[in-house]
Motif scaffolding. Structure first.
Motif, PDB file in Angstrom:
ATOM      1  N   ALA A  79       0.836  -1.204   0.000  1.00 37.19           N
ATOM      2  CA  ALA A  79       0.000   0.000   0.000  1.00 37.19           C
ATOM      3  C   ALA A  79       0.870   1.252   0.000  1.00 37.19           C
ATOM      4  CB  ALA A  79      -0.917   0.005   1.215  1.00 37.19           C
ATOM      5  N   VAL A  80       0.443   2.249  -0.760  1.00 36.14           N
ATOM      6  CA  VAL A  80       1.125   3.533  -0.828  1.00 36.14           C
ATOM      7  C   VAL A  80       0.390   4.549   0.041  1.00 36.14           C
ATOM      8  CG1 VAL A  80       1.821   5.388  -2.412  1.00 36.14           C
ATOM      9  CG2 VAL A  80       1.898   3.030  -3.175  1.00 36.14           C
ATOM     10  N   VAL A  81      -0.935   4.377   0.137  1.00 37.45           N
ATOM     11  CA  VAL A  81      -1.778   5.292   0.901  1.00 37.45           C
ATOM     12  C   VAL A  81      -2.508   4.499   1.976  1.00 37.45           C
ATOM     13  CG1 VAL A  81      -3.785   6.828   0.769  1.00 37.45           C
ATOM     14  CG2 VAL A  81      -2.105   6.825  -1.073  1.00 37.45           C
ATOM     15  N   ASP A  82      -2.490   5.006   3.209  1.00 35.27           N
ATOM     16  CA  ASP A  82      -3.232   4.395   4.310  1.00 35.27           C
ATOM     17  C   ASP A  82      -4.495   5.199   4.579  1.00 35.27           C
ATOM     18  OD1 ASP A  82      -1.774   2.115   5.116  1.00 35.27           O
ATOM     19  OD2 ASP A  82      -0.262   3.400   6.045  1.00 35.27           O
ATOM     20  N   ARG A  83      -5.435   4.575   5.247  1.00 35.44           N
ATOM     21  CA  ARG A  83      -6.667   5.259   5.630  1.00 35.44           C
ATOM     22  C   ARG A  83      -6.318   6.463   6.520  1.00 35.44           C
ATOM     23  NH1 ARG A  83     -12.173   4.581   6.384  1.00 35.44           N
ATOM     24  NH2 ARG A  83     -12.944   5.296   8.398  1.00 35.44           N
ATOM     25  N   ASN A  84      -6.988   7.573   6.300  1.00 38.66           N
ATOM     26  CA  ASN A  84      -6.825   8.837   7.022  1.00 38.66           C
ATOM     27  C   ASN A  84      -5.561   9.614   6.669  1.00 38.66           C
ATOM     28  OD1 ASN A  84      -9.280   8.815   8.401  1.00 38.66           O
ATOM     29  ND2 ASN A  84      -8.443   7.505   9.995  1.00 38.66           N
ATOM     30  N   ARG A 107      -7.479   2.428   2.077  1.00 36.00           N
ATOM     31  CA  ARG A 107      -6.066   2.082   1.966  1.00 36.00           C
ATOM     32  C   ARG A 107      -5.868   1.442   0.606  1.00 36.00           C
ATOM     33  NH1 ARG A 107      -2.634  -2.130   3.333  1.00 36.00           N
ATOM     34  NH2 ARG A 107      -0.854  -1.418   4.540  1.00 36.00           N
ATOM     35  N   GLY A 108      -4.739   1.704  -0.048  1.00 33.54           N
ATOM     36  CA  GLY A 108      -4.540   1.097  -1.354  1.00 33.54           C
ATOM     37  C   GLY A 108      -3.135   1.218  -1.892  1.00 33.54           C
ATOM     38  N   ALA A 109      -2.886   0.449  -2.936  1.00 29.64           N
ATOM     39  CA  ALA A 109      -1.597   0.421  -3.621  1.00 29.64           C
ATOM     40  C   ALA A 109      -1.693   1.241  -4.906  1.00 29.64           C
ATOM     41  CB  ALA A 109      -1.223  -1.024  -3.945  1.00 29.64           C
ATOM     42  N   ILE A 129      -4.827   5.922  -7.282  1.00 29.38           N
ATOM     43  CA  ILE A 129      -3.595   6.218  -6.550  1.00 29.38           C
ATOM     44  C   ILE A 129      -2.409   6.208  -7.510  1.00 29.38           C
ATOM     45  CG2 ILE A 129      -2.057   5.463  -4.698  1.00 29.38           C
ATOM     46  CD1 ILE A 129      -4.480   4.076  -3.433  1.00 29.38           C
ATOM     47  N   ARG A 130      -1.616   7.269  -7.449  1.00 34.09           N
ATOM     48  CA  ARG A 130      -0.389   7.352  -8.245  1.00 34.09           C
ATOM     49  C   ARG A 130       0.771   6.815  -7.421  1.00 34.09           C
ATOM     50  NH1 ARG A 130      -0.284  13.441 -10.338  1.00 34.09           N
ATOM     51  NH2 ARG A 130      -0.217  12.825 -12.508  1.00 34.09           N
TER      52      ARG A 130
END
Length: 138
Positions: A79-84, A107-109, A129-130
């Motif tokens: 994952a690159v981005v987490d929740r919040n 959350r995501g990659a 998500i970039r």
């Protein structure tokens, strides 16, 4: 029934075992898997991971336990981005580019689509998500 099984074994031979990879230790969800975390095991498990390059550097989506097979659905890109997380929202159409701050609702990659709340307008948008962690709004 027993005679049928014996006949199958005599006709086709004993089933051969394939080499699969299993965790050497308990791996928690969201943990990155390294080479030291894997050991080979002889077993015939359809859908189990058998090559280290398919697993190393991936993130466990669920808890992985020692000795149990790893399936492709159990792992994914990190994952690159987490929740919040506070992220940059980028809207780009034609010659117009708008950049704003947002809060990730999931959350995501890289390449995954998640929901993000625009911090200024409080509206929820979706975007991809970039690799740098920013979100390209659709």
């Amino acid at each position: 029934m027993r005679l049928f099984a014996v006949a199958l074994i005599l006709a086709f031979g004993t089933p051969s075992l394939a080499e699969i990879l299993v965790p050497a230790r308990a791996i928690r969800a969201k943990e990155i898997i390294g080479a030291q975390d894997l050991v080979p095991k002889s077993a015939d498990v359809p859908g189990a991971v058998s090559h280290a390059d398919e697993v190393i550097g991936k993130e466990a989506r669920v808890a992985l336990y020692p000795g149990r097979p790893i399936r492709f659905s159990d792992i994914g890109p990190p994952a690159v981005v987490d929740r919040n997380d506070v992220v940059s929202l980028i809207f780009n159409r034609g010659g117009l580019t708008i950049i704003a701050e947002g809060r990730a609702m999931g959350r995501g990659a890289t390449g995954e689509i998640i929901r993000v709340m625009n911090l200024t307008s409080r509206s929820t948008v979706t975007g991809r998500i970039r690799s740098d962690g920013s979100i390209e709004v659709h």
